[in-house]
Design an enzyme around this catalytic site. Structure first.
Site, PDB file in Angstrom:
ATOM      1  N   TYR A 110      -2.776  15.910  -7.985  1.00 31.59           N
ATOM      2  CA  TYR A 110      -1.815  15.120  -8.917  1.00 31.59           C
ATOM      3  C   TYR A 110      -0.586  15.399  -9.917  1.00 31.59           C
ATOM      4  CZ  TYR A 110       0.582  11.195 -12.699  1.00 31.59           C
ATOM      5  OH  TYR A 110       1.090  10.466 -13.628  1.00 31.59           O
ATOM      6  N   ASN A 143       7.143   3.200 -10.597  1.00 33.14           N
ATOM      7  CA  ASN A 143       5.767   3.741 -12.003  1.00 33.14           C
ATOM      8  C   ASN A 143       4.673   3.432 -10.735  1.00 33.14           C
ATOM      9  OD1 ASN A 143       4.811   4.573 -14.142  1.00 33.14           O
ATOM     10  ND2 ASN A 143       5.039   1.681 -14.820  1.00 33.14           N
ATOM     11  N   HIS A 144       4.459   4.703  -9.732  1.00 31.89           N
ATOM     12  CA  HIS A 144       3.085   3.920  -9.457  1.00 31.89           C
ATOM     13  C   HIS A 144       2.368   5.068  -9.172  1.00 31.89           C
ATOM     14  CE1 HIS A 144       5.550   3.982  -5.638  1.00 31.89           C
ATOM     15  NE2 HIS A 144       4.204   4.764  -5.036  1.00 31.89           N
ATOM     16  N   GLY A 148       3.495  12.027 -21.906  1.00 35.24           N
ATOM     17  CA  GLY A 148       2.312  12.861 -22.442  1.00 35.24           C
ATOM     18  C   GLY A 148       1.385  12.121 -21.780  1.00 35.24           C
ATOM     19  N   TYR A 149       0.646  12.129 -22.908  1.00 33.22           N
ATOM     20  CA  TYR A 149      -1.046  11.347 -22.238  1.00 33.22           C
ATOM     21  C   TYR A 149      -0.205   9.153 -23.203  1.00 33.22           C
ATOM     22  CZ  TYR A 149      -5.571  10.137 -23.610  1.00 33.22           C
ATOM     23  OH  TYR A 149      -6.561   9.623 -23.364  1.00 33.22           O
ATOM     24  N   ASP A 152       0.801  -0.561  -0.069  1.00 38.28           N
ATOM     25  CA  ASP A 152       0.057   0.225  -0.192  1.00 38.28           C
ATOM     26  C   ASP A 152       1.090   0.857  -0.313  1.00 38.28           C
ATOM     27  OD1 ASP A 152      -1.520   2.076   1.116  1.00 38.28           O
ATOM     28  OD2 ASP A 152      -2.829   1.602   2.291  1.00 38.28           O
ATOM     29  N   ASP A 192      -1.935   5.184 -23.215  1.00 38.01           N
ATOM     30  CA  ASP A 192      -3.008   4.994 -23.720  1.00 38.01           C
ATOM     31  C   ASP A 192      -3.096   3.446 -22.907  1.00 38.01           C
ATOM     32  OD1 ASP A 192      -1.296   3.118 -24.889  1.00 38.01           O
ATOM     33  OD2 ASP A 192      -2.636   2.448 -26.594  1.00 38.01           O
ATOM     34  N   THR A 193      -2.724   3.596 -21.534  1.00 37.37           N
ATOM     35  CA  THR A 193      -2.836   3.127 -20.657  1.00 37.37           C
ATOM     36  C   THR A 193      -4.219   3.394 -19.784  1.00 37.37           C
ATOM     37  OG1 THR A 193      -2.505   4.549 -18.826  1.00 37.37           O
ATOM     38  CG2 THR A 193      -0.402   3.355 -19.429  1.00 37.37           C
ATOM     39  N   SER A 206       5.437  13.262 -15.295  1.00 39.44           N
ATOM     40  CA  SER A 206       4.484  13.570 -16.237  1.00 39.44           C
ATOM     41  C   SER A 206       4.109  14.588 -16.869  1.00 39.44           C
ATOM     42  CB  SER A 206       2.714  13.216 -15.523  1.00 39.44           C
ATOM     43  OG  SER A 206       2.200  13.604 -15.772  1.00 39.44           O
TER      44      SER A 206
END
Length: 220
Positions: free
Chosen positions: A116, A52-53, A149-150, A25, A152-153, A104
């Site tokens: 964020y 990377n979370h 950037g954006y 967690d 597709d995840t 990001s």
């Protein structure tokens, strides 16, 4: 837990001699610390730390003054990264390893995702400063920050897929570029590299564009 198991299985299918997963967690810094302790006990060392979370209770939309969302985002998306790094530092120095931090474009400027965005601003400040400090102390430990950037995840498409018209970029290519930058010990990778251009033009910082884009292939 199922996703972690699937990732471990995929690693084995791709030729890894072994693969393990730990469920933790990241809103609990003690739990984050235990991840590294588990790695120390099972692996006896560490060459790469890939951070990377993402999480927190913030939502896409105008900021309504929700401090719980800010606190949650900062803990999961920043403080847990730092905790993992601190806990792994001795092993990484011994192996002269690498830290790869997934950041990001939201860490540059991002309306409607303030909680964020704040965490990503903090990430870039901390890890850019850490990189510089390690270099001044002549410690051979690379820090690569991936500015994405954006992509597709599933998570990105779920949160903002129906709110913007921009086309998402392929996650497979993104992953390859991040791995490449980490292995080559680059200080920063921007993907897609052109995604900073509209943002910087909008801020009247055109002179900064070429500097930032060149960092894409800049070694530590």
């Amino acid at each position: 837990m199922l996703f972690c198991f699937q990732v471990a299985q995929k690693c084995l299918e791709l030729g890894a001699s072994s693969a393990r997963h730990v469920v933790s967690d990241m809103n609990n810094l003690t739990s984050a610390q235990n991840v590294i302790e588990d790695a120390r006990n099972k692996l006896r060392g560490l060459d790469y730390l890939v951070l990377n979370h993402v999480g927190g209770s913030g939502r896409f939309g105008p900021f309504q003054g929700d401090m719980a969302a800010v606190t949650s985002s900062m803990t999961v998306n920043f403080l847990s990264y730092v905790q993992l790094t601190v806990s792994a530092m001795t092993m990484l120095q011994e192996s002269q390893g690498s830290i790869i931090v997934i950041s990001s474009l939201s860490g540059k400027e991002a309306p409607f995702t303030l909680s964020y965005s704040a965490a990503k601003f903090a990430l870039e400040g901390f890890y850019s400063s850490l990189r510089r400090e390690l270099r001044l102390r002549e410690i051979s430990l690379s820090v690569t920050v991936a500015v994405l950037g954006y992509i597709d995840t599933d998570n990105a498409l779920k949160i903002i897929g129906d709110k913007i018209t921009m086309q998402a970029n392929p996650k497979e290519e993104c992953a390859r570029e991040v791995v490449r930058a980490g292995v080559l010990r680059h200080r920063e990778v921007i993907y897609p590299y052109w995604s900073l251009k509209p943002l910087l033009l909008g801020n009247h910082k055109t002179g900064f564009i070429l500097t930032r884009l060149n960092v894409y292939h800049h070694n530590l």
